[in-house]
Motif scaffolding. Structure first.
Motif, PDB file in Angstrom:
ATOM      1  N   SER A 133       0.856  -1.196   0.000  1.00  0.00           N
ATOM      2  CA  SER A 133       0.000   0.000   0.000  1.00  0.00           C
ATOM      3  C   SER A 133       0.889   1.242   0.000  1.00  0.00           C
ATOM      4  CB  SER A 133      -0.930  -0.002   1.218  1.00  0.00           C
ATOM      5  OG  SER A 133      -0.187  -0.025   2.415  1.00  0.00           O
ATOM      6  N   ASP A 134       0.303   2.390  -0.331  1.00  0.00           N
ATOM      7  CA  ASP A 134       1.063   3.626  -0.533  1.00  0.00           C
ATOM      8  C   ASP A 134       2.017   3.496  -1.711  1.00  0.00           C
ATOM      9  OD1 ASP A 134      -0.016   5.431   1.346  1.00  0.00           O
ATOM     10  OD2 ASP A 134       1.122   4.497   2.967  1.00  0.00           O
ATOM     11  N   ASP A 135       1.628   2.686  -2.673  1.00  0.00           N
ATOM     12  CA  ASP A 135       2.396   2.568  -3.909  1.00  0.00           C
ATOM     13  C   ASP A 135       1.460   2.016  -4.985  1.00  0.00           C
ATOM     14  OD1 ASP A 135       4.534   2.803  -5.589  1.00  0.00           O
ATOM     15  OD2 ASP A 135       5.841   1.425  -4.480  1.00  0.00           O
ATOM     16  N   TYR A 136       1.791   2.299  -6.248  1.00  0.00           N
ATOM     17  CA  TYR A 136       0.947   1.743  -7.309  1.00  0.00           C
ATOM     18  C   TYR A 136       1.501   0.401  -7.779  1.00  0.00           C
ATOM     19  CZ  TYR A 136       4.236   3.678 -10.845  1.00  0.00           C
ATOM     20  OH  TYR A 136       5.341   3.987 -11.613  1.00  0.00           O
ATOM     21  N   LYS A 137       0.606  -0.426  -8.317  1.00  0.00           N
ATOM     22  CA  LYS A 137       0.988  -1.730  -8.847  1.00  0.00           C
ATOM     23  C   LYS A 137       1.480  -1.536 -10.278  1.00  0.00           C
ATOM     24  CE  LYS A 137      -1.114  -2.196  -5.013  1.00  0.00           C
ATOM     25  NZ  LYS A 137      -0.533  -1.103  -4.247  1.00  0.00           N
ATOM     26  N   THR A 138       2.418  -2.339 -10.735  1.00  0.00           N
ATOM     27  CA  THR A 138       3.217  -1.975 -11.894  1.00  0.00           C
ATOM     28  C   THR A 138       2.990  -2.868 -13.113  1.00  0.00           C
ATOM     29  OG1 THR A 138       4.912  -3.009 -10.496  1.00  0.00           O
ATOM     30  CG2 THR A 138       5.135  -0.695 -10.902  1.00  0.00           C
ATOM     31  N   LEU A 139       2.706  -2.214 -14.249  1.00  0.00           N
ATOM     32  CA  LEU A 139       2.520  -2.896 -15.527  1.00  0.00           C
ATOM     33  C   LEU A 139       3.736  -2.635 -16.405  1.00  0.00           C
ATOM     34  CD1 LEU A 139       0.776  -4.444 -17.609  1.00  0.00           C
ATOM     35  CD2 LEU A 139      -0.248  -2.246 -18.237  1.00  0.00           C
ATOM     36  N   PHE A 140       4.392  -3.728 -16.806  1.00  0.00           N
ATOM     37  CA  PHE A 140       5.575  -3.641 -17.650  1.00  0.00           C
ATOM     38  C   PHE A 140       5.225  -4.139 -19.055  1.00  0.00           C
ATOM     39  CE2 PHE A 140       7.141  -4.019 -13.337  1.00  0.00           C
ATOM     40  CZ  PHE A 140       8.209  -3.135 -13.276  1.00  0.00           C
ATOM     41  N   ARG A 141       5.265  -3.233 -20.029  1.00  0.00           N
ATOM     42  CA  ARG A 141       4.977  -3.606 -21.415  1.00  0.00           C
ATOM     43  C   ARG A 141       6.243  -4.128 -22.077  1.00  0.00           C
ATOM     44  NH1 ARG A 141       2.998   1.310 -24.514  1.00  0.00           N
ATOM     45  NH2 ARG A 141       5.230   1.785 -24.655  1.00  0.00           N
ATOM     46  N   ASN A 142       6.126  -5.270 -22.739  1.00  0.00           N
ATOM     47  CA  ASN A 142       7.255  -5.885 -23.426  1.00  0.00           C
ATOM     48  C   ASN A 142       7.486  -5.171 -24.758  1.00  0.00           C
ATOM     49  OD1 ASN A 142       9.042  -7.646 -24.791  1.00  0.00           O
ATOM     50  ND2 ASN A 142       8.181  -9.442 -23.771  1.00  0.00           N
ATOM     51  N   GLU A 143       8.658  -4.565 -24.892  1.00  0.00           N
ATOM     52  CA  GLU A 143       8.975  -3.817 -26.110  1.00  0.00           C
ATOM     53  C   GLU A 143       9.723  -4.662 -27.133  1.00  0.00           C
ATOM     54  OE1 GLU A 143       7.536  -1.165 -26.271  1.00  0.00           O
ATOM     55  OE2 GLU A 143       7.452  -0.163 -24.333  1.00  0.00           O
ATOM     56  N   GLY A 144       9.955  -5.930 -26.810  1.00  0.00           N
ATOM     57  CA  GLY A 144      10.704  -6.811 -27.694  1.00  0.00           C
ATOM     58  C   GLY A 144      12.136  -6.961 -27.234  1.00  0.00           C
ATOM     59  N   ASP A 145      12.749  -8.079 -27.616  1.00  0.00           N
ATOM     60  CA  ASP A 145      14.149  -8.369 -27.257  1.00  0.00           C
ATOM     61  C   ASP A 145      14.385  -8.366 -25.752  1.00  0.00           C
ATOM     62  OD1 ASP A 145      14.932  -8.613 -29.940  1.00  0.00           O
ATOM     63  OD2 ASP A 145      15.168  -6.444 -30.111  1.00  0.00           O
ATOM     64  N   GLY A 146      13.331  -8.664 -24.979  1.00  0.00           N
ATOM     65  CA  GLY A 146      13.502  -8.751 -23.531  1.00  0.00           C
ATOM     66  C   GLY A 146      13.578  -7.407 -22.841  1.00  0.00           C
TER      67      GLY A 146
END
Length: 595
Positions: A342-355
């Protein structure tokens, strides 16, 4: 902020009735997505127990995982729930709490068969992972504990035998969210086991003691249990499968030994850079996350920082608990979602390719609402079968003091569901309708996601701390179609096809599905691959990348059912042929018509 990594201190978010948003913000009308059927399904006869209600020490706070597996090959998914323990049980003064294996009765109910099956664990349990490590065609179960871990071998007769000692995978101290995967391509599943904290039960972290300073035992100025920061971490372990029932610890040699002693929570093997080899993803609490790229020679390259996955977009480490993996953009690359404190946002990591990954949560409109929640389990699920993966999280606080202070958060919290709209360009929060599953205020921890009723809907089993389990049945009223694939690997790869990647084309969309063990939070999801098809009634192509490197294309003759696919043989007769259209309460269109 003391023991856990957060973004700072934020004003409470309250609803119209002055409740913290984590336990409020309900609406009277709206789409009904989940129904809580825990009691009706027979799960509430069991209860999770971990330490004391006061949660004086971190050992008591992090809860346990859930695993979905068809242990008896009847075509219906069963539920395994890990239990914690108590100090009295550790001392041998009381009977320990038992884990539960719930057999699926095919009628919407479940029966606890754990004693007969021999999987009660009876240790201080945390996580579980499913994988057929000996390639005999039956799913085995690895359970992580504080103390020695267990490897339950499936005996094919409804029972299991703990072979962890002989296999050499017991470890000791505090293990968390393990996962199986064939990292070296020899056709056998290896085992990765993250370590959390090196914990001495005889010298617990008392504030101001030699073990930990006062600063790591406060939250917003209030004394709370200490850690994880300020405590010594426990290393991670990678075990190579020798093929003879034993494993060898190759952590250092492979480059994943965790010399930093980060606080590991959840892990999975999945191919993030599309080179045909499974990589290793680890969510770490209050320390940078790990992303290890498979070099293909038995070693990994630590790409954590340069890949963009180690930190959030503020270049700050988060208290990552859960790990969701899925291609939400339908572009053929797996994206990652991690849950935080809590007191933080949950994180979405978009894959841009090549890891390489970009953390894009604020731009997607799903950062702000998550700040008050302390979230654990998570997964990309297509809850409405429209062909686009949505995101779900399960939450619950670690500090009982949350209910006594005006922090804008609560010990028990409601789940969050984000609907993928406009083809992955943004996510909308699905409203929590009063009396439905999304309005359940529960002390959530681990959760597993899968189709428990063979009706083409993804359901959720939640293992709640010091509480009965929660089963959220997907009752969404859409009329979309679906298809599910059960993969069986050939002689050169894992029999259960963990590590396989499937691309399915239907309705102008090319979706990706991966067979994985582990993930969520210390849990394992349904390993059958589920694809929502929207209004499409035909599947144009199925392209399977098997773990041994073989690529196959096959035709699926119909939709709204499961198919068993065997490497080299295509669709084969299976137990699923008898459950066509016989999912509990009928198929999705039938259910929608009844509403």
């Amino acid at each position: 902020m003391g023991g856990s990594s957060t973004a700072g201190v934020f004003a409470p978010v309250l609803d119209s009735e002055k409740r913290p948003i984590t336990a409020g913000g309900f609406v009277k009308n709206g789409p009904v997505i989940f129904e809580d059927i825990s009691d009706k399904a027979g799960l509430t006869v069991w209860r999770h127990k971990m330490g004391t209600p006061q949660k004086t020490f971190i050992l008591e706070t992090t809860g346990s995982g859930a695993c979905l597996l068809d242990y008896d090959h009847d075509g219906w998914i069963d539920i395994y729930l890990v239990n914690g323990s108590t100090y009295e049980a550790l001392d041998g003064n009381t009977e320990p709490p038992h884990a539960a294996l719930f057999h699926n009765n095919h009628d919407g109910t479940f029966t606890d068969v754990s004693a007969k099956a021999g999987v009660t664990n009876d240790r201080w349990g945390y996580g579980c992972a499913v994988g057929d490590y000996d390639n005999d065609g039956w799913p085995d179960l690895y359970v992580t504990n504080f103390g020695k871990n267990r490897l339950f071998h499936n005996n094919h007769d409804g029972t299991f035998t703990d072979v962890a000692e002989k296999a050499g995978v017991t470890l000791g101290n505090w293990s968390t969210g393990a996962s199986f995967g064939d990292f070296d391509g020899d056709g056998r599943l290896d085992l990765f086991v993250p370590g959390y904290i090196h914990y001495d039960i005889q010298h617990p972290p008392v504030p101001g003691s030699a073990v930990v300073g006062f600063g790591y035992c406060q939250y917003r100025g209030v004394p709370v249990m200490c850690g994880p920061r300020g405590l010594e971490g426990e290393p991670d372990h990678l075990f190579h499968n020798n093929g003879d029932g034993t494993f060898t610890d190759v952590s250092e040699k492979a480059g994943v030994g965790d010399k930093n002693r980060y606080y590991g929570f959840s892990s999975t093997f999945v191919d993030v850079n599309n080179d045909g080899k499974v990589d290793l993803v680890v969510a770490n609490d209050s320390t940078p996350n790990y992303l290890y790229i498979n070099r293909g020679d038995g070693t990994f390259e630590d790409a954590s920082f340069y890949s963009g996955f180690a930190l959030n977009q503020d270049a700050r480490e988060t208290a990552s608990m859960g790990l969701g993996v899925g291609d939400y953009l339908n572009n053929g690359r797996v994206d990652l979602y991690t849950t935080t404190f809590s007191d933080d946002y949950k994180t979405l990591f978009r894959n841009e390719g090549d890891g390489n990954f970009s953390e894009i949560t604020p731009q997607m409109g799903i950062a702000e609402i998550t700040f008050p929640f302390l979230s654990w389990a998570t997964e990309f699920i297509d809850y409405d079968n429209d062909g686009w993966k949505d995101i779900m999280t399960i939450s619950g606080h670690v500090y009982p003091q949350a209910d006594e202070n005006n922090w804008g958060t609560t010990f028990a919290e409601r789940p969050l569901l984000f609907h993928n709209v406009d083809h992955g360009r943004k996510f909308d929060v699905v409203p929590a309708v009063e009396g439905t599953g999304l309005a359940d205020v529960i002390p959530g921890r681990g959760a597993a996601f899968g189709d428990l009723f063979n009706d083409g809907r993804i359901d959720v089993v939640v293992n709640c701390i010091d509480h009965t389990p929660v089963l959220l049945r997907n009752v969404n009223a859409d009329t979309n179609h679906w298809v599910a694939l059960v993969l069986e690997g050939g002689p050169k790869g894992p029999r259960d096809a963990i590590g396989a990647t499937v691309y399915l084309r239907a309705g102008g969309i090319r979706q990706r599905g991966d067979v994985m063990s582990g993930g969520s939070y210390e849990s394992s999801n349904d390993q059958r691959l589920h694809f929502g098809l929207g209004q499409a009634t035909t599947v144009e192509d199925v392209e399977i990348h098997w773990p041994d490197g073989t690529v196959e294309h096959l035709s699926v003759p119909s939709v709204d059912r499961f198919f068993m696919v065997e490497e080299g043989k295509g669709i084969v007769p299976s137990v699923y042929d008898s459950v066509v259209g016989k999912g509990v309460s009928g198929t999705a269109p039938e259910r929608a018509a009844k509403r």
